[in-house]
Motif scaffolding. Sequence first.
Motif, mmCIF file in Angstrom:
data_model
loop_
_atom_site.group_PDB
_atom_site.id
_atom_site.type_symbol
_atom_site.label_atom_id
_atom_site.label_comp_id
_atom_site.label_asym_id
_atom_site.label_seq_id
_atom_site.Cartn_x
_atom_site.Cartn_y
_atom_site.Cartn_z
ATOM 1 N N UNK A 40 96.585 4.726 3.356
ATOM 2 C CA UNK A 40 95.799 3.524 3.628
ATOM 3 C C UNK A 40 95.835 3.092 5.086
ATOM 4 N N UNK A 41 96.737 3.675 5.892
ATOM 5 C CA UNK A 41 96.824 3.178 7.264
ATOM 6 C C UNK A 41 97.007 4.250 8.328
ATOM 7 N N UNK A 42 97.686 5.331 8.030
ATOM 8 C CA UNK A 42 97.884 6.382 9.027
ATOM 9 C C UNK A 42 97.953 7.729 8.330
ATOM 10 N N UNK A 43 98.393 8.771 9.013
ATOM 11 C CA UNK A 43 98.395 10.115 8.423
ATOM 12 C C UNK A 43 99.614 10.419 7.565
ATOM 13 N N UNK A 44 100.458 9.435 7.300
ATOM 14 C CA UNK A 44 101.690 9.682 6.559
ATOM 15 C C UNK A 44 101.640 9.110 5.142
ATOM 16 N N UNK A 45 102.183 9.882 4.207
ATOM 17 C CA UNK A 45 102.424 9.419 2.848
ATOM 18 C C UNK A 45 103.907 9.595 2.567
ATOM 19 N N UNK A 46 104.542 8.611 2.023
ATOM 20 C CA UNK A 46 105.962 8.682 1.677
ATOM 21 C C UNK A 46 106.068 8.785 0.159
ATOM 22 N N UNK A 47 106.396 9.965 -0.323
ATOM 23 C CA UNK A 47 106.435 10.224 -1.761
ATOM 24 C C UNK A 47 107.886 10.353 -2.214
ATOM 25 N N UNK A 48 108.241 9.621 -3.255
ATOM 26 C CA UNK A 48 109.581 9.680 -3.839
ATOM 27 C C UNK A 48 109.483 10.375 -5.192
ATOM 28 N N UNK A 49 110.270 11.456 -5.367
ATOM 29 C CA UNK A 49 110.277 12.212 -6.618
ATOM 30 C C UNK A 49 111.694 12.253 -7.185
ATOM 31 N N UNK A 50 112.020 11.394 -8.147
ATOM 32 C CA UNK A 50 113.341 11.458 -8.768
ATOM 33 C C UNK A 50 113.410 12.622 -9.763
#
Length: 65
Positions: A40-50
């Motif tokens: 939604x704002x830049x080229x990064x996605x922070x994905x958390x996979x437990x």
Amino acid sequence: MSLKVEELNVGPGASVLNAGNPEVLATVLSGDGAGPLRSDCDEQLLISLPFTSAVKLHSLSILGG
């Protein structure tokens, strides 16, 4: 050794930050591919996979279709 995301035993609670459409993460992880996961704002996605068990992860490759 390569595994598909369905074979990794990802537990409940997977989440994504910085996504304009975070609800798409569940379909991306299930392999249904409802659409692209977009930032939604830049080229990064922070994905958390437990994971549901101990995992020794060397690298992660994400392929777009």
